[in-house]
Design an enzyme around this catalytic site. Sequence first.
Site, mmCIF file in Angstrom:
data_model
loop_
_atom_site.group_PDB
_atom_site.id
_atom_site.type_symbol
_atom_site.label_atom_id
_atom_site.label_comp_id
_atom_site.label_asym_id
_atom_site.label_seq_id
_atom_site.Cartn_x
_atom_site.Cartn_y
_atom_site.Cartn_z
ATOM 1 N N ASP A 200 1.001 -1.192 0.044
ATOM 2 C CA ASP A 200 0.036 0.121 -0.130
ATOM 3 C C ASP A 200 0.836 1.337 -0.071
ATOM 4 O O ASP A 200 2.013 1.275 -0.647
ATOM 5 C CB ASP A 200 -0.836 0.009 1.135
ATOM 6 C CG ASP A 200 -2.487 0.323 0.971
ATOM 7 O OD1 ASP A 200 -2.261 1.925 1.072
ATOM 8 O OD2 ASP A 200 -3.247 0.062 1.025
ATOM 9 N N HIS A 235 -3.322 5.547 3.755
ATOM 10 C CA HIS A 235 -4.163 4.489 3.473
ATOM 11 C C HIS A 235 -3.563 3.375 4.100
ATOM 12 O O HIS A 235 -4.097 2.318 4.449
ATOM 13 C CB HIS A 235 -4.319 4.329 1.789
ATOM 14 C CG HIS A 235 -5.322 3.624 1.517
ATOM 15 N ND1 HIS A 235 -4.868 2.303 0.938
ATOM 16 C CD2 HIS A 235 -6.581 3.920 1.008
ATOM 17 C CE1 HIS A 235 -6.029 1.990 0.419
ATOM 18 N NE2 HIS A 235 -6.979 2.575 0.487
ATOM 19 N N ASN A 249 -4.152 -2.760 24.859
ATOM 20 C CA ASN A 249 -3.363 -1.702 25.522
ATOM 21 C C ASN A 249 -3.763 -0.400 25.868
ATOM 22 O O ASN A 249 -3.264 0.485 26.331
ATOM 23 C CB ASN A 249 -2.091 -1.472 24.471
ATOM 24 C CG ASN A 249 -2.836 -0.819 23.325
ATOM 25 O OD1 ASN A 249 -4.181 -0.893 23.035
ATOM 26 N ND2 ASN A 249 -2.007 -0.488 22.179
ATOM 27 N N VAL A 253 -7.919 1.390 19.063
ATOM 28 C CA VAL A 253 -8.496 0.212 18.610
ATOM 29 C C VAL A 253 -8.022 -1.189 18.723
ATOM 30 O O VAL A 253 -6.530 -1.070 18.848
ATOM 31 C CB VAL A 253 -9.120 0.396 17.103
ATOM 32 C CG1 VAL A 253 -9.884 1.626 17.021
ATOM 33 C CG2 VAL A 253 -7.746 0.777 16.197
ATOM 34 N N ASN A 331 -14.071 0.388 -6.042
ATOM 35 C CA ASN A 331 -14.910 1.504 -5.618
ATOM 36 C C ASN A 331 -15.883 2.072 -6.489
ATOM 37 O O ASN A 331 -16.583 2.977 -6.261
ATOM 38 C CB ASN A 331 -14.375 2.353 -4.777
ATOM 39 C CG ASN A 331 -13.773 1.943 -3.645
ATOM 40 O OD1 ASN A 331 -13.925 0.841 -3.002
ATOM 41 N ND2 ASN A 331 -13.057 2.796 -2.786
ATOM 42 N N ALA A 341 -7.418 -7.580 -8.276
ATOM 43 C CA ALA A 341 -8.368 -8.298 -7.733
ATOM 44 C C ALA A 341 -8.929 -9.237 -8.815
ATOM 45 O O ALA A 341 -9.519 -10.591 -8.232
ATOM 46 C CB ALA A 341 -9.397 -7.336 -6.950
ATOM 47 N N TYR A 343 -7.877 -10.929 -11.149
ATOM 48 C CA TYR A 343 -7.012 -12.027 -11.541
ATOM 49 C C TYR A 343 -7.404 -13.434 -10.802
ATOM 50 O O TYR A 343 -7.769 -13.226 -9.604
ATOM 51 C CB TYR A 343 -5.411 -12.266 -11.380
ATOM 52 C CG TYR A 343 -5.082 -10.894 -11.953
ATOM 53 C CD1 TYR A 343 -4.924 -10.909 -13.604
ATOM 54 C CD2 TYR A 343 -4.142 -9.927 -11.562
ATOM 55 C CE1 TYR A 343 -4.305 -9.922 -14.202
ATOM 56 C CE2 TYR A 343 -3.498 -8.804 -12.297
ATOM 57 C CZ TYR A 343 -3.713 -8.838 -13.776
ATOM 58 O OH TYR A 343 -2.919 -7.637 -14.384
ATOM 59 N N VAL A 346 -6.289 -14.395 -7.179
ATOM 60 C CA VAL A 346 -6.481 -13.517 -5.872
ATOM 61 C C VAL A 346 -7.825 -13.412 -5.704
ATOM 62 O O VAL A 346 -8.848 -13.537 -6.482
ATOM 63 C CB VAL A 346 -6.051 -12.078 -6.861
ATOM 64 C CG1 VAL A 346 -6.155 -10.735 -5.690
ATOM 65 C CG2 VAL A 346 -4.611 -11.903 -7.254
ATOM 66 N N SER A 393 -11.443 -1.044 -0.018
ATOM 67 C CA SER A 393 -10.038 -1.086 0.746
ATOM 68 C C SER A 393 -10.136 -1.307 2.149
ATOM 69 O O SER A 393 -9.013 -2.027 2.621
ATOM 70 C CB SER A 393 -9.270 0.246 0.457
ATOM 71 O OG SER A 393 -9.004 0.670 -0.731
#
Length: 772
Positions: A200, A235, A249, A253, A331, A341, A343, A346, A393
């Site tokens: 990314d 991103h 912790n 999140v 999107n 994506a 292929y 994948v 994403s």
Amino acid sequence: THLSQYLLRRSFKSNKEHNVYPALKLLHYGMKFFSLSTSALAAALLAGVTHAGFPDEDDSRLSLQLTRKLSNNDQKGKHNDNDNTIDLIVKYKNEEGHTFADSFDKNGKGRVISQKRHTETITAKINDMDKLKKDPNIEYVELDVERHAFPNMRGYEVVAGKGGRRLSEETPYGIDMVNPDSPTPRLQQGSTSIKVCVVDTGYDNDHIDLPELDPNTGGFSPYEGQSWSNDGHGHGTHCAGTIGAMGGNDKGVTSVNPDPTKFSFYIGKGLTDSGSGSSSGVMEAVQKCVDAQANIISMSLGGGAPTNAELEQYREHYEDDGVLIIAAAGNGGNSGYSYPASYKYVMSVAAVDSNKNKAGFSQFNDQVEIAAPGVSVKSTLPGNAYASWSGTSMATPHVAGVAALVWSHFPDCSNKQIREALIASAEDLGAGGCDNEYGFGLVDAKAAYDYLSNRGCGFSVGETLGGCNQCVECTSAPTSSPTAFPACPGNEKYFKLSLETDNYGGETSWKVTSPTSGDVISGSGYESGTTHTERHCIQSDACTFEISDSYGDGICCSYGEGSYTVWVDDIEKGTGGDFGNTETISLCDASPTSPPTVTPTVSPTVPPTVPPTPAPVTPTTPPPTPPVSCLTVKIDILTDYFPTETSWTISDQEGNEVASGSGYTQSQTNYIQDQCLESNNVHTFSISDTWGDGICCSYGSGSYQLSLGETTFIEGGVFGSSAGHTFLLSHLGKALVDHSTCDGEVKGGAGEKCSEHHHCMSSMCLGGGICE
């Protein structure tokens, strides 16, 4: 001013609807009243174009093109207007091919993608692409296409205190959806550490809620001056947080894999800090992930054009290296295919909201395989920040995280078995069984764990097909299982077409013709940015496939990156996309007739009465038989996006015009004219552009060439209002050019001395130090 002209010409002169007026207005006032920097103008412009109500692929591609116009960075995939270069991916067969490819790179050496696969990326002159393709030591050459982070879909998300420190730890709703803590306890991480590589925009290695990685070995960046451990975009850090933000912790999140001692990250900075990059940059990052022994690769990025190099690499990593590759479906909110994506090697991930409904932006097609939360997903951002973002994403790291979680309990399972476990155990959503919107359904960690607990890791996995055809023994069978195409009867043959449309799918049509039956099959009326597969039985003498674009700019690469491939009886007959008005492919080994390279003006059964590529201006009274003192010169004009601006003449030494061409109507089209010119006479070739920007490379990659036999003695394309060349045709059949009339560098003709390719008119310096 340059940018304003670029936008105005695209918006008004090209008659393409790009609605850039708000951005132009904003840019105009910014230039008139404020002293804004280039980057500020870029931000204003992109805000007007990218986020003014068009959250889809077409507009994100436009914004990427605008970014490239404004950017001063040497980003991969860039066509540099200043030096007329373009980035290419080359696969060479041997070391001779490697050396030959390197010789065209502007720096003298390409950038290696994979030594094993003999692939590299080079930055070369646009015209060099054909020379590389023709070399017997080169397997293929293709454009290094753009890849980009799928944007945060504004309007779907609820921003959650970006920049603010969290007082207590929060479990984002997506974690509860993919790994619920009731009615049974949440599935915990297993004893085997699984490595997940996030390809990314980078990773904030200083974030208080993310595992700190070794700065020397924790990642890779192919971009000079941009480190993997710094995410200038955000991103990549957001995606990484969903996979592995630290739990327990009391900060920020938690994640799918909250214990950093039971899994590990590797970071591949496949995209720059701007959020864009190229297929080669992504491929280099992916290769480094595999080299670092990553088990899973998560890619929340993509683009509309597939490449051979990507397909080969991902196939090898999936089939041979045992890596599970997961990517975002896109999107666009349409049925278009995004890559990587789509292929089959994948897993393509769709996005759902907190109510398990498909997100409106989530792309849907037959390669979508699984779904995950992707609307208002809260995760980490650089600078110890947090925010809720939306997009496929955001869905993708949920699936990657679950895959790592499940695999940590079953280390003996293969990547293919983990993939099958995820889709076989997914919660069915939407229509019964697998569908294009949700794939097999919502990923479920505990259900996948139970699936493998019952079956173990000894079961066989079928052929890799992707999408709803992927799973062999799934709990939710596909609604339409794959069926083999029936055998064609008698002497008929099996025809298959794979078509990827550009941003203007309605302009594309195709047909297959026979000399006895005319049009046999045809297709038209396609949506933009979509992929289509046609299968038909056709008669044996159906020998010509013809594809057309009504606007005259092909389907690649002016407005999108379309392509087509044609097979007959499973043998590839041709592939392409970068053409003008029409392109034809022969479907027969020995065609009954030789079809012209452009649309003939008469029926296919009647031989054309004009040359295959007619000249726009034909000599009014050509001599029936050229005299002995006449030598035939071929004038080849490749138009740019504005062909009507181009004209040319050839005059003799007395100033008499002996040939000319003008009135061109088709953009990015070759117009060829053969003209017999008197030998031992000095001639001057002059070419003009009424706009004053030549025919290359601001608005298309036009060019001009004058050839005598197989030797090109004049060529160009980059000029202002006009360019001129004076030459002499000798009675020995050679062309001598007066180099004093040339602009810029003097180039040698055939047989003249050289040391580098660019010293020659032919752009080919042979081993003996002479021009081809």
